[in-house]
Design a protein around this motif. Sequence first.
Motif, PDB file in Angstrom:
ATOM      1  N   GLU A 253       3.152  16.739  81.952  1.00 28.66           N
ATOM      2  CA  GLU A 253       2.030  15.815  81.844  1.00 28.66           C
ATOM      3  C   GLU A 253       2.408  14.538  82.598  1.00 28.66           C
ATOM      4  OE1 GLU A 253       0.985  15.107  77.821  1.00 28.66           O
ATOM      5  OE2 GLU A 253       0.677  17.226  77.347  1.00 28.66           O
ATOM      6  N   PRO A 254       1.455  13.897  83.264  1.00 31.72           N
ATOM      7  CA  PRO A 254       1.781  12.701  84.038  1.00 31.72           C
ATOM      8  C   PRO A 254       2.354  11.592  83.142  1.00 31.72           C
ATOM      9  CG  PRO A 254      -0.403  13.506  84.598  1.00 31.72           C
ATOM     10  CD  PRO A 254       0.027  14.258  83.380  1.00 31.72           C
ATOM     11  N   HIS A 255       3.453  11.006  83.595  1.00 30.91           N
ATOM     12  CA  HIS A 255       4.079   9.915  82.854  1.00 30.91           C
ATOM     13  C   HIS A 255       4.561   8.844  83.834  1.00 30.91           C
ATOM     14  CE1 HIS A 255       4.036  11.680  78.891  1.00 30.91           C
ATOM     15  NE2 HIS A 255       4.667  12.776  79.309  1.00 30.91           N
ATOM     16  N   CYS A 256       4.541   7.608  83.371  1.00 35.46           N
ATOM     17  CA  CYS A 256       5.171   6.540  84.156  1.00 35.46           C
ATOM     18  C   CYS A 256       6.674   6.577  83.905  1.00 35.46           C
ATOM     19  CB  CYS A 256       4.580   5.182  83.790  1.00 35.46           C
ATOM     20  SG  CYS A 256       5.042   4.590  82.153  1.00 35.46           S
ATOM     21  N   PHE A 257       7.405   5.842  84.717  1.00 36.37           N
ATOM     22  CA  PHE A 257       8.865   5.862  84.626  1.00 36.37           C
ATOM     23  C   PHE A 257       9.356   5.493  83.232  1.00 36.37           C
ATOM     24  CE2 PHE A 257      12.701   3.233  84.614  1.00 36.37           C
ATOM     25  CZ  PHE A 257      13.642   4.192  84.954  1.00 36.37           C
ATOM     26  N   GLU A 258       8.829   4.439  82.645  1.00 36.72           N
ATOM     27  CA  GLU A 258       9.301   3.977  81.348  1.00 36.72           C
ATOM     28  C   GLU A 258       9.126   5.055  80.276  1.00 36.72           C
ATOM     29  OE1 GLU A 258      10.922   1.278  80.799  1.00 36.72           O
ATOM     30  OE2 GLU A 258      10.553   0.125  82.631  1.00 36.72           O
ATOM     31  N   GLN A 259       8.047   5.812  80.360  1.00 30.17           N
ATOM     32  CA  GLN A 259       7.831   6.899  79.401  1.00 30.17           C
ATOM     33  C   GLN A 259       8.847   8.018  79.593  1.00 30.17           C
ATOM     34  OE1 GLN A 259       3.699   7.477  80.566  1.00 30.17           O
ATOM     35  NE2 GLN A 259       3.006   6.887  78.504  1.00 30.17           N
ATOM     36  N   ILE A 260       9.126   8.336  80.845  1.00 29.61           N
ATOM     37  CA  ILE A 260      10.123   9.371  81.140  1.00 29.61           C
ATOM     38  C   ILE A 260      11.482   8.953  80.611  1.00 29.61           C
ATOM     39  CG2 ILE A 260      11.352  10.578  82.989  1.00 29.61           C
ATOM     40  CD1 ILE A 260       8.739  10.280  84.660  1.00 29.61           C
ATOM     41  N   LEU A 261      11.851   7.706  80.851  1.00 28.21           N
ATOM     42  CA  LEU A 261      13.146   7.197  80.391  1.00 28.21           C
ATOM     43  C   LEU A 261      13.212   7.238  78.865  1.00 28.21           C
ATOM     44  CD1 LEU A 261      15.806   5.949  81.418  1.00 28.21           C
ATOM     45  CD2 LEU A 261      14.750   3.701  81.105  1.00 28.21           C
ATOM     46  N   GLN A 262      12.165   6.810  78.210  1.00 32.27           N
ATOM     47  CA  GLN A 262      12.139   6.827  76.747  1.00 32.27           C
ATOM     48  C   GLN A 262      12.309   8.242  76.211  1.00 32.27           C
ATOM     49  OE1 GLN A 262       8.328   6.362  74.804  1.00 32.27           O
ATOM     50  NE2 GLN A 262       9.209   4.994  73.254  1.00 32.27           N
ATOM     51  N   LYS A 263      11.598   9.203  76.798  1.00 35.33           N
ATOM     52  CA  LYS A 263      11.677  10.579  76.327  1.00 35.33           C
ATOM     53  C   LYS A 263      13.072  11.163  76.553  1.00 35.33           C
ATOM     54  CE  LYS A 263       6.746  11.667  76.709  1.00 35.33           C
ATOM     55  NZ  LYS A 263       6.588  12.020  75.272  1.00 35.33           N
ATOM     56  N   LEU A 264      13.696  10.839  77.677  1.00 39.55           N
ATOM     57  CA  LEU A 264      15.059  11.328  77.924  1.00 39.55           C
ATOM     58  C   LEU A 264      16.040  10.739  76.914  1.00 39.55           C
ATOM     59  CD1 LEU A 264      15.423  11.348  81.813  1.00 39.55           C
ATOM     60  CD2 LEU A 264      15.632  13.310  80.290  1.00 39.55           C
ATOM     61  N   PHE A 265      15.915   9.456  76.615  1.00 39.89           N
ATOM     62  CA  PHE A 265      16.785   8.848  75.609  1.00 39.89           C
ATOM     63  C   PHE A 265      16.597   9.537  74.260  1.00 39.89           C
ATOM     64  CE2 PHE A 265      18.035   5.714  78.546  1.00 39.89           C
ATOM     65  CZ  PHE A 265      19.017   4.918  77.990  1.00 39.89           C
ATOM     66  N   SER A 266      15.374   9.868  73.931  1.00 44.98           N
ATOM     67  CA  SER A 266      15.106  10.549  72.661  1.00 44.98           C
ATOM     68  C   SER A 266      15.676  11.960  72.663  1.00 44.98           C
ATOM     69  CB  SER A 266      13.602  10.584  72.399  1.00 44.98           C
ATOM     70  OG  SER A 266      13.077   9.272  72.256  1.00 44.98           O
ATOM     71  N   VAL A 267      15.471  12.701  73.756  1.00 41.43           N
ATOM     72  CA  VAL A 267      15.966  14.074  73.854  1.00 41.43           C
ATOM     73  C   VAL A 267      17.481  14.125  73.684  1.00 41.43           C
ATOM     74  CG1 VAL A 267      16.362  15.957  75.488  1.00 41.43           C
ATOM     75  CG2 VAL A 267      14.069  15.008  75.225  1.00 41.43           C
ATOM     76  N   TYR A 268      18.187  13.177  74.305  1.00 44.28           N
ATOM     77  CA  TYR A 268      19.651  13.201  74.286  1.00 44.28           C
ATOM     78  C   TYR A 268      20.262  12.322  73.197  1.00 44.28           C
ATOM     79  CZ  TYR A 268      19.902  15.923  78.586  1.00 44.28           C
ATOM     80  OH  TYR A 268      19.805  16.925  79.516  1.00 44.28           O
ATOM     81  N   GLY A 269      19.427  11.703  72.364  1.00 47.21           N
ATOM     82  CA  GLY A 269      19.951  10.894  71.278  1.00 47.21           C
ATOM     83  C   GLY A 269      20.688   9.655  71.736  1.00 47.21           C
ATOM     84  N   LEU A 270      20.247   9.068  72.836  1.00 47.37           N
ATOM     85  CA  LEU A 270      20.886   7.872  73.378  1.00 47.37           C
ATOM     86  C   LEU A 270      20.270   6.626  72.773  1.00 47.37           C
ATOM     87  CD1 LEU A 270      20.959   8.922  77.156  1.00 47.37           C
ATOM     88  CD2 LEU A 270      22.753   9.236  75.438  1.00 47.37           C
ATOM     89  N   ASN A 303      -5.036   3.644  87.531  1.00 47.13           N
ATOM     90  CA  ASN A 303      -5.139   2.333  86.877  1.00 47.13           C
ATOM     91  C   ASN A 303      -3.968   1.426  87.247  1.00 47.13           C
ATOM     92  OD1 ASN A 303      -7.525   3.072  85.501  1.00 47.13           O
ATOM     93  ND2 ASN A 303      -6.305   4.078  83.895  1.00 47.13           N
ATOM     94  N   ASN A 304      -3.660   1.455  88.560  1.00 48.81           N
ATOM     95  CA  ASN A 304      -2.575   0.634  89.099  1.00 48.81           C
ATOM     96  C   ASN A 304      -1.218   0.957  88.457  1.00 48.81           C
ATOM     97  OD1 ASN A 304      -4.162  -0.806  90.960  1.00 48.81           O
ATOM     98  ND2 ASN A 304      -4.854  -2.203  89.348  1.00 48.81           N
ATOM     99  N   MET A 305      -1.005   2.214  88.115  1.00 49.17           N
ATOM    100  CA  MET A 305       0.260   2.664  87.556  1.00 49.17           C
ATOM    101  C   MET A 305       0.733   3.899  88.315  1.00 49.17           C
ATOM    102  SD  MET A 305       1.189   3.694  83.608  1.00 49.17           S
ATOM    103  CE  MET A 305       0.896   2.012  83.045  1.00 49.17           C
ATOM    104  N   LEU A 306       2.024   3.923  88.671  1.00 50.79           N
ATOM    105  CA  LEU A 306       2.607   5.084  89.334  1.00 50.79           C
ATOM    106  C   LEU A 306       2.965   6.120  88.277  1.00 50.79           C
ATOM    107  CD1 LEU A 306       5.263   5.063  92.170  1.00 50.79           C
ATOM    108  CD2 LEU A 306       5.332   6.745  90.339  1.00 50.79           C
ATOM    109  N   LEU A 307       2.405   7.305  88.400  1.00 50.36           N
ATOM    110  CA  LEU A 307       2.673   8.390  87.459  1.00 50.36           C
ATOM    111  C   LEU A 307       3.378   9.542  88.165  1.00 50.36           C
ATOM    112  CD1 LEU A 307      -0.802   8.522  85.637  1.00 50.36           C
ATOM    113  CD2 LEU A 307       1.267   7.281  84.926  1.00 50.36           C
ATOM    114  N   TRP A 308       4.369  10.107  87.480  1.00 48.52           N
ATOM    115  CA  TRP A 308       5.102  11.252  87.980  1.00 48.52           C
ATOM    116  C   TRP A 308       4.596  12.505  87.280  1.00 48.52           C
ATOM    117  CZ3 TRP A 308       8.866  10.287  91.697  1.00 48.52           C
ATOM    118  CH2 TRP A 308       9.259   8.966  91.857  1.00 48.52           C
ATOM    119  N   GLU A 309       4.393  13.589  88.063  1.00 48.97           N
ATOM    120  CA  GLU A 309       3.897  14.806  87.450  1.00 48.97           C
ATOM    121  C   GLU A 309       4.476  16.037  88.140  1.00 48.97           C
ATOM    122  OE1 GLU A 309      -0.342  14.938  87.774  1.00 48.97           O
ATOM    123  OE2 GLU A 309      -0.353  14.371  89.894  1.00 48.97           O
ATOM    124  N   LYS A 310       4.642  17.083  87.354  1.00 57.13           N
ATOM    125  CA  LYS A 310       5.167  18.343  87.862  1.00 57.13           C
ATOM    126  C   LYS A 310       4.174  18.959  88.835  1.00 57.13           C
ATOM    127  CE  LYS A 310       6.645  22.894  86.162  1.00 57.13           C
ATOM    128  NZ  LYS A 310       6.863  23.709  84.929  1.00 57.13           N
TER     129      LYS A 310
END
Length: 311
Positions: A253-270, A303-310
């Motif tokens: 699903e499209p996410h901005c960088f900050e969302q991707i970073l947050q999810k990775l921290f959660s996945v790895y328990g950082l 909406n003036n936001m860069l989104l990353w998507e598969k």
Amino acid sequence: MQLDKPEFIESIDEKEDNHMYELKQVAENSFYIQSPSKIGLVKLNEKDVCLIDSGGDKEAGRKVRQILDVNGWHLTAIYNTHSNADHIGGNKYLQGQTGCKIYAPGIDCDFTRHPILEPSFLYGGFPPKDIKHKFLMAQESDAEYLTDDCLPQGFQIISLRGHFFDMVGFRNAEDVVYLADCLSSKETLDKYQISFIYDVGSYVNTLEMVKELQATIFVPAHAEVTDNIISLAQLNIDKVYEIAEKIVSICAEPHCFEQILQKLFSVYGLAMTFEQYALVGSTVRSYLSWLKDNDRIGVRFENNMLLWEKK
């Protein structure tokens, strides 16, 4: 406030914490100094020695100086593998005490001369004081560009690009290979999960090359000394691909960088800190670039936001 040490200066060999700054011999004239980032030491003759890196700070430099004095050795040069603060932090002190030359490769030489570049690069702008400390910004030192001409007899430069801009390792005349930060121990990978990488593609290529290297002994900065590096190199390669697949999965699903970073921290328990935001954040941006360049993910603006998507 006590800061947690960033990943790439954390001691990865916790079993040897009580033996910090002990001199370890691996061949007749080849040594390393056990420290959070192993410091190579090579005897050039009965009196002169050179170092491969210098440790994390002035105190590391003092510990090295004590070893030199006890053995009656004269330090002629420091050969920096790259410019991360935990590898050049002792430069200024040791150069001031001994008058030794300092050499560093390519872009890393500029970072060594102007260490404000490191936190600026990691943050992506003028860095706040939260990351302008000795763990991420060493003292300036008078470094010269590393070339084959300035090497001791029998030394060879090994390009190890990926972890940092122009990082190198060294093979000496006794066939000892000092591998800098091109791989991490299993303990470090298990503890920190996402190791710092500047150029993911080059990093993987470097590890594939390292798997083919032959040497009498390998001395990685953040892993055990070994005579066989293949399995550890493969473990680090596998970790890169694991992290990449998690990022691709997040981008289903499209996410901005900050969302991707947050999810990775959660996945790895950082746990997020300013240091981890800079280090892991920079690394995740590098993964995103690599995945985009390899057509695994794309970007769009909404909406003036860069989104990353598969893809």
